[in-house]
Design a protein around this motif. Structure first.
Motif, short mmCIF file in Angstrom:
data_model
loop_
_atom_site.label_atom_id
_atom_site.label_comp_id
_atom_site.label_asym_id
_atom_site.label_seq_id
_atom_site.Cartn_x
_atom_site.Cartn_y
_atom_site.Cartn_z
N GLU A 1 -1.03 -19.34 -1.32
CA GLU A 1 -0.82 -18.82 -2.68
C GLU A 1 -2.15 -18.88 -3.43
O GLU A 1 -3.00 -19.71 -3.12
CB GLU A 1 0.22 -19.69 -3.40
N GLY A 2 -2.30 -18.00 -4.39
CA GLY A 2 -3.44 -18.14 -5.30
C GLY A 2 -4.74 -17.51 -4.83
O GLY A 2 -5.74 -17.63 -5.52
N ILE A 3 -4.74 -16.85 -3.66
CA ILE A 3 -5.99 -16.16 -3.30
C ILE A 3 -5.93 -14.73 -3.84
O ILE A 3 -4.85 -14.13 -3.93
CB ILE A 3 -6.24 -16.11 -1.77
N THR A 4 -7.08 -14.22 -4.19
CA THR A 4 -7.13 -12.83 -4.68
C THR A 4 -7.87 -11.99 -3.65
O THR A 4 -9.08 -12.15 -3.47
CB THR A 4 -7.85 -12.77 -6.05
N LEU A 5 -7.11 -11.14 -3.00
CA LEU A 5 -7.72 -10.29 -1.97
C LEU A 5 -8.46 -9.13 -2.64
O LEU A 5 -8.06 -8.66 -3.71
CB LEU A 5 -6.64 -9.73 -1.05
N PRO A 6 -9.52 -8.63 -2.00
CA PRO A 6 -10.18 -7.44 -2.54
C PRO A 6 -9.25 -6.23 -2.42
O PRO A 6 -8.23 -6.30 -1.73
CB PRO A 6 -11.40 -7.30 -1.64
N PRO A 7 -9.62 -5.12 -3.09
CA PRO A 7 -8.80 -3.91 -2.94
C PRO A 7 -8.70 -3.49 -1.48
O PRO A 7 -9.62 -3.74 -0.69
CB PRO A 7 -9.57 -2.85 -3.74
N THR A 8 -7.59 -2.88 -1.12
CA THR A 8 -7.41 -2.35 0.24
C THR A 8 -8.58 -1.44 0.59
O THR A 8 -8.95 -0.56 -0.19
CB THR A 8 -6.08 -1.57 0.30
N VAL A 9 -9.15 -1.69 1.77
CA VAL A 9 -10.31 -0.90 2.18
C VAL A 9 -9.88 0.52 2.56
O VAL A 9 -8.69 0.80 2.70
CB VAL A 9 -11.07 -1.57 3.34
N GLU A 10 -10.87 1.38 2.74
CA GLU A 10 -10.56 2.81 2.89
C GLU A 10 -10.59 3.33 4.32
O GLU A 10 -10.33 4.51 4.55
CB GLU A 10 -11.52 3.62 2.01
N ALA A 11 -10.90 2.47 5.29
CA ALA A 11 -10.97 2.95 6.67
C ALA A 11 -10.75 1.79 7.64
O ALA A 11 -11.01 0.63 7.31
CB ALA A 11 -12.34 3.58 6.94
N PRO A 12 -10.29 2.11 8.85
CA PRO A 12 -10.06 1.05 9.85
C PRO A 12 -11.32 0.24 10.15
O PRO A 12 -11.25 -0.94 10.45
CB PRO A 12 -9.63 1.82 11.10
N PHE A 13 -12.49 0.92 10.06
CA PHE A 13 -13.75 0.27 10.42
C PHE A 13 -14.52 -0.17 9.19
O PHE A 13 -15.69 -0.57 9.30
CB PHE A 13 -14.60 1.23 11.27
N ALA A 14 -13.91 -0.10 7.99
CA ALA A 14 -14.64 -0.46 6.76
C ALA A 14 -14.96 -1.95 6.74
O ALA A 14 -14.16 -2.77 7.20
CB ALA A 14 -13.79 -0.10 5.54
N PRO A 15 -16.13 -2.32 6.21
CA PRO A 15 -16.45 -3.74 6.07
C PRO A 15 -15.48 -4.40 5.08
O PRO A 15 -14.94 -3.73 4.20
CB PRO A 15 -17.88 -3.74 5.52
N VAL A 16 -15.28 -5.69 5.28
CA VAL A 16 -14.38 -6.43 4.38
C VAL A 16 -15.16 -7.55 3.72
O VAL A 16 -16.19 -7.99 4.23
CB VAL A 16 -13.14 -6.97 5.14
N SER A 17 -14.62 -8.02 2.59
CA SER A 17 -15.37 -9.01 1.82
C SER A 17 -14.47 -10.18 1.42
O SER A 17 -13.23 -10.09 1.52
CB SER A 17 -15.95 -8.35 0.56
N GLY A 18 -15.09 -11.26 0.97
CA GLY A 18 -14.37 -12.38 0.37
C GLY A 18 -13.26 -12.90 1.25
O GLY A 18 -13.44 -13.10 2.47
N PRO A 19 -12.08 -13.13 0.66
CA PRO A 19 -10.97 -13.69 1.43
C PRO A 19 -10.54 -12.84 2.63
O PRO A 19 -9.96 -13.36 3.59
CB PRO A 19 -9.82 -13.78 0.41
N ALA A 20 -10.84 -11.53 2.59
CA ALA A 20 -10.46 -10.69 3.74
C ALA A 20 -11.28 -11.08 4.97
O ALA A 20 -10.84 -10.87 6.10
CB ALA A 20 -10.65 -9.21 3.39
N GLN A 21 -12.46 -11.64 4.76
CA GLN A 21 -13.25 -12.11 5.91
C GLN A 21 -12.57 -13.33 6.54
O GLN A 21 -12.54 -13.48 7.77
CB GLN A 21 -14.67 -12.46 5.46
N THR A 22 -12.04 -14.20 5.69
CA THR A 22 -11.31 -15.37 6.22
C THR A 22 -10.08 -14.90 6.99
O THR A 22 -9.78 -15.42 8.08
CB THR A 22 -10.89 -16.29 5.05
N ALA A 23 -9.38 -13.91 6.44
CA ALA A 23 -8.17 -13.39 7.11
C ALA A 23 -8.53 -12.83 8.48
O ALA A 23 -7.81 -13.05 9.47
CB ALA A 23 -7.52 -12.31 6.24
N ALA A 24 -9.66 -12.12 8.56
CA ALA A 24 -10.07 -11.51 9.83
C ALA A 24 -10.35 -12.59 10.88
O ALA A 24 -9.91 -12.48 12.03
CB ALA A 24 -11.30 -10.64 9.60
#
Ligand SMILES: O=C(O)CCC(=O)C(=O)O
Ligand SMILES: [Fe+2]
Length: 327
Positions: A85-108
């Motif tokens: 709870e309490g994490i703020t994910l960045p906006p949904t990226v625009e492509a399957p191969f798009a780079p990800v940032s912040g908490p989305a990197q942890t998720a990956a």
């Protein structure tokens, strides 16, 4: 979870992390990332991911290993609660191969780490620019394609990369952002109840598969000749793809009819699950066919977002490739 047919009794193992477990795991995985995830090569991601299994709550790890060894409750494993709870994910990226940032990197890295319990995370160089952890997101103009980039169109029954003899053994989908309409669906080959003569036809090498359009491949890539069903009666393996598989011989109406029966049979035993943030769905890509129902994409950063990692469970196959991102 919605079960379309009462005979498809709980083919899914479900287990959940507690909020405290999720937070501890998340923080520990985040600490593994000591530089920008986007600068890491696929091999480096896989190496970092190796530290994740030891960080999993022991009961969750045990559940995953039981599934891998014996699949006691079926060929799909559904785990919940991976996003604290309490994490703020960045906006949904625009492509399957798009780079990800912040908490989305942890998720990956978390997803790659859990999946490393099944073998080697990998992908193909022809698929989504060879990105190891891919984004399953809707893409403008692709609404009605038969790829993960679709949205308003149904993504029909398929296995991942059925046109390759080295398709992944397992795939894991981690939900970052859900959509109430876009349900993940799956059907286990062992649940199929088809007439014996239809089963017999599907067990013969009378079919061929053409490459999946998600791959960038030459137009003359040969079609692979296959039997749709193989293996034992109690745990059959399946290759199916609604749009890319057909009889080798156009005049083979028996094979074409068997494919139609199979499609209807998959519908009969399907299980639907609307992925919520933190859900992790792992399926056996040799024994399960999957699909996704239509949803409306807004393309404003709030759309459905899953991450996917494919795994090669065979060290022999992996060594044969000689690299993590084979052609
Ligand atoms: O979005 C999903 O639920 C599944 C996506 C999928 O099957 C694919 O991209 O091949
Ligand atoms: Fe798929």
């Amino acid at each position: 979870m919605i079960t379309d047919n009462e005979t498809a009794t709980s083919p899914t193992s479900e287990t959940a992390l507690s909020p405290a477990q999720a937070e501890e795991l998340w923080n520990a995985v985040g600490r593994l990332i000591d530089r920008d995830y986007e600068t890491l090569a696929p091999d480096e991601i896989a190496d970092l991911a190796l530290a994740v299994p030891a960080l999993l709550p022991p009961d969750v790890r045990r559940r995953i290993v039981d599934y891998r060894r014996n699949a006691p409750n079926g060929d799909v494993l559904l785990l919940h609660g991976f996003l604290p709870e309490g994490i703020t994910l960045p906006p949904t990226v625009e492509a399957p191969f798009a780079p990800v940032s912040g908490p989305a990197q942890t998720a990956a890295l978390l997803l790659a780490g859990v999946m490393s319990l099944f073998g080697e995370p990998f992908t193909y160089s022809s698929l989504y620019k060879g990105r190891l952890v891919q984004n399953m997101v809707p893409v403008p103009t692709m609404e009605f394609t038969q790829t993960s980039q679709s949205s308003r169109g149904m993504l029909d029954w398929h296995v991942e990369d059925g046109f390759r003899d080295d398709r992944c053994d397992y795939a894991g989908l981690l939900c970052l952002r859900g959509d109430p309409s876009g349900a993940s669906q799956y059907a286990q080959a062992k649940d199929l109840r088809l007439a014996p003569e239809v089963m017999a036809t599907l067990r013969q090498t009378r079919f061929h598969v053409k490459p999946d359009p998600a791959h960038t491949l030459p137009a003359d890539t040969p079609r692979r000749q296959i039997a749709v069903l193989t293996g034992s009666e109690s745990a059959p393996e399946i290759i199916y793809d609604t749009h890319h598989i057909g009889p080798i011989d156009d005049a083979d109406t028996e094979a074409a009819d068997a494919l139609r029966e199979l499609h209807a049979g998959l519908d009969e035993v399907r299980i639907s699950h609307v992925m919520s943030p933190g859900d992790l769905l792992i399926f056996d890509n040799k024994r399960v066919v999957h699909a996704r129902t239509p949803f409306t994409a807004r393309f404003d950063g709030t759309d459905r977002w899953l991450m996917r990692v494919m795994v090669c469970g065979s060290a022999v196959t992996f060594r044969r490739w000689g690299r993590r991102v084979p052609d």
